[in-house]
Design a protein around this motif. Structure first.
Motif, PDB file in Angstrom:
ATOM      1  N   ALA A 145      15.946 -15.183  -2.554  1.00 55.79           N
ATOM      2  CA  ALA A 145      15.297 -15.476  -3.836  1.00 55.79           C
ATOM      3  C   ALA A 145      13.861 -15.935  -3.608  1.00 55.79           C
ATOM      4  O   ALA A 145      12.946 -15.514  -4.325  1.00 55.79           O
ATOM      5  N   THR A 146      13.658 -16.753  -2.599  1.00 52.15           N
ATOM      6  CA  THR A 146      12.304 -17.215  -2.272  1.00 52.15           C
ATOM      7  C   THR A 146      11.426 -16.044  -1.864  1.00 52.15           C
ATOM      8  O   THR A 146      10.278 -15.929  -2.302  1.00 52.15           O
ATOM      9  N   ARG A 147      11.975 -15.160  -1.052  1.00 54.53           N
ATOM     10  CA  ARG A 147      11.212 -13.981  -0.613  1.00 54.53           C
ATOM     11  C   ARG A 147      10.818 -13.113  -1.805  1.00 54.53           C
ATOM     12  O   ARG A 147       9.705 -12.604  -1.880  1.00 54.53           O
ATOM     13  N   ARG A 148      11.739 -12.949  -2.764  1.00 53.89           N
ATOM     14  CA  ARG A 148      11.428 -12.155  -3.960  1.00 53.89           C
ATOM     15  C   ARG A 148      10.299 -12.783  -4.763  1.00 53.89           C
ATOM     16  O   ARG A 148       9.399 -12.096  -5.237  1.00 53.89           O
ATOM     17  N   ILE A 149      10.352 -14.110  -4.931  1.00 58.39           N
ATOM     18  CA  ILE A 149       9.288 -14.793  -5.671  1.00 58.39           C
ATOM     19  C   ILE A 149       7.957 -14.646  -4.944  1.00 58.39           C
ATOM     20  O   ILE A 149       6.927 -14.361  -5.567  1.00 58.39           O
ATOM     21  N   ILE A 150       7.953 -14.809  -3.653  1.00 59.33           N
ATOM     22  CA  ILE A 150       6.720 -14.652  -2.870  1.00 59.33           C
ATOM     23  C   ILE A 150       6.169 -13.240  -3.031  1.00 59.33           C
ATOM     24  O   ILE A 150       4.960 -13.053  -3.242  1.00 59.33           O
ATOM     25  N   ASP A 151       7.030 -12.242  -2.954  1.00 60.72           N
ATOM     26  CA  ASP A 151       6.582 -10.853  -3.108  1.00 60.72           C
ATOM     27  C   ASP A 151       5.994 -10.603  -4.496  1.00 60.72           C
ATOM     28  O   ASP A 151       4.979  -9.925  -4.629  1.00 60.72           O
ATOM     29  N   ILE A 152       6.634 -11.169  -5.524  1.00 62.10           N
ATOM     30  CA  ILE A 152       6.126 -11.000  -6.891  1.00 62.10           C
ATOM     31  C   ILE A 152       4.759 -11.653  -7.036  1.00 62.10           C
ATOM     32  O   ILE A 152       3.825 -11.065  -7.596  1.00 62.10           O
ATOM     33  N   VAL A 153       4.624 -12.858  -6.523  1.00 65.70           N
ATOM     34  CA  VAL A 153       3.350 -13.575  -6.627  1.00 65.70           C
ATOM     35  C   VAL A 153       2.274 -12.880  -5.796  1.00 65.70           C
ATOM     36  O   VAL A 153       1.131 -12.734  -6.247  1.00 65.70           O
ATOM     37  N   ASP A 154       2.624 -12.429  -4.610  1.00 61.68           N
ATOM     38  CA  ASP A 154       1.655 -11.703  -3.761  1.00 61.68           C
ATOM     39  C   ASP A 154       1.159 -10.439  -4.442  1.00 61.68           C
ATOM     40  O   ASP A 154      -0.009 -10.089  -4.333  1.00 61.68           O
ATOM     41  N   ALA A 155       2.043  -9.751  -5.137  1.00 61.88           N
ATOM     42  CA  ALA A 155       1.663  -8.508  -5.814  1.00 61.88           C
ATOM     43  C   ALA A 155       0.789  -8.788  -7.045  1.00 61.88           C
ATOM     44  O   ALA A 155       0.039  -7.917  -7.483  1.00 61.88           O
ATOM     45  N   HIS A 156       0.894  -9.997  -7.575  1.00 61.06           N
ATOM     46  CA  HIS A 156       0.142 -10.347  -8.784  1.00 61.06           C
ATOM     47  C   HIS A 156      -1.355 -10.503  -8.515  1.00 61.06           C
ATOM     48  O   HIS A 156      -2.177 -10.051  -9.310  1.00 61.06           O
ATOM     49  N   SER A 157      -1.705 -11.137  -7.390  1.00 61.44           N
ATOM     50  CA  SER A 157      -3.119 -11.410  -7.115  1.00 61.44           C
ATOM     51  C   SER A 157      -3.327 -11.756  -5.645  1.00 61.44           C
ATOM     52  O   SER A 157      -2.420 -12.251  -4.981  1.00 61.44           O
ATOM     53  N   ASP A 158      -4.552 -11.529  -5.189  1.00 62.18           N
ATOM     54  CA  ASP A 158      -4.930 -11.942  -3.827  1.00 62.18           C
ATOM     55  C   ASP A 158      -5.610 -13.310  -3.842  1.00 62.18           C
ATOM     56  O   ASP A 158      -5.823 -13.915  -2.800  1.00 62.18           O
ATOM     57  N   HIS A 159      -5.969 -13.791  -5.007  1.00 62.87           N
ATOM     58  CA  HIS A 159      -6.704 -15.047  -5.141  1.00 62.87           C
ATOM     59  C   HIS A 159      -5.726 -16.229  -5.179  1.00 62.87           C
ATOM     60  O   HIS A 159      -4.846 -16.282  -6.036  1.00 62.87           O
ATOM     61  N   LEU A 178      -1.233 -19.525  -7.572  1.00 59.68           N
ATOM     62  CA  LEU A 178      -0.658 -20.817  -7.931  1.00 59.68           C
ATOM     63  C   LEU A 178      -0.400 -20.896  -9.440  1.00 59.68           C
ATOM     64  O   LEU A 178       0.668 -21.331  -9.878  1.00 59.68           O
ATOM     65  N   ALA A 179      -1.378 -20.455 -10.228  1.00 56.58           N
ATOM     66  CA  ALA A 179      -1.209 -20.448 -11.687  1.00 56.58           C
ATOM     67  C   ALA A 179      -0.034 -19.565 -12.096  1.00 56.58           C
ATOM     68  O   ALA A 179       0.740 -19.913 -12.992  1.00 56.58           O
ATOM     69  N   TYR A 180       0.132 -18.445 -11.406  1.00 54.00           N
ATOM     70  CA  TYR A 180       1.234 -17.524 -11.724  1.00 54.00           C
ATOM     71  C   TYR A 180       2.586 -18.152 -11.376  1.00 54.00           C
ATOM     72  O   TYR A 180       3.555 -18.007 -12.111  1.00 54.00           O
ATOM     73  N   ILE A 181       2.642 -18.875 -10.268  1.00 61.13           N
ATOM     74  CA  ILE A 181       3.886 -19.563  -9.893  1.00 61.13           C
ATOM     75  C   ILE A 181       4.267 -20.567 -10.984  1.00 61.13           C
ATOM     76  O   ILE A 181       5.419 -20.644 -11.399  1.00 61.13           O
ATOM     77  N   PHE A 182       3.293 -21.348 -11.457  1.00 59.95           N
ATOM     78  CA  PHE A 182       3.575 -22.310 -12.523  1.00 59.95           C
ATOM     79  C   PHE A 182       4.017 -21.605 -13.794  1.00 59.95           C
ATOM     80  O   PHE A 182       4.919 -22.054 -14.490  1.00 59.95           O
ATOM     81  N   LYS A 183       3.387 -20.478 -14.094  1.00 56.43           N
ATOM     82  CA  LYS A 183       3.765 -19.712 -15.287  1.00 56.43           C
ATOM     83  C   LYS A 183       5.221 -19.249 -15.177  1.00 56.43           C
ATOM     84  O   LYS A 183       5.995 -19.377 -16.122  1.00 56.43           O
TER      85      LYS A 183
END
Length: 122
Positions: free
Chosen positions: A84-98, A103-108
């Motif tokens: 589950a952690t790996r999936r979240i990391i992959d989703i966040v990584d795909a969202h932005s390089d910044h 971080l904002a996306y993780i909070f969202k």
């Protein structure tokens, strides 16, 4: 000739039947089946004897890999958490390089994700 009744679900290129014949059934096979059972049924259905039957082995195979059901469930949870952690990391990584956008996306995700399950909503 010994008759074997085993699950022939494909794990990679090798079926459970092949893995059993070659003596390659391992801890990961137990964990994968437990995760599948947990996701399709409930933790109450993650029981040693029924899982052993699905894998086509005896419960002795379970005790070769795990000391107890409690230890087994702890490892199942650890594997689920890792995935589950790996999936979240992959989703966040795909969202932005910044980093700030990540971080904002993780909070969202954390704020907007609603949990519905046993014990109520979060």
């Amino acid at each position: 000739m010994e008759r074997m009744t085993v699950n022939t679900r494909v794990y990679g290129k090798m079926t459970m039947r092949t893995k059993r014949r070659e003596g390659r059934l391992d801890k990961d096979d137990w964990l994968e089946l437990a995760l599948t059972t947990l996701s399709q049924e409930s933790v109450d259905k993650v029981l040693i004897v029924p899982l052993a039957k699905k894998l086509g082995v005896t419960k002795g195979s379970f005790y070769w890999h795990f000391n107890s059901r409690e230890e087994f469930l702890i490892e199942v949870l650890a594997l689920w958490r890792q995935r589950a952690t790996r999936r979240i990391i992959d989703i966040v990584d795909a969202h932005s390089d910044h980093p700030a956008e990540r971080l904002a996306y993780i909070f969202k995700i954390a704020v907007e994700t609603k949990y519905e399950g046993p014990g109520g909503s979060l």
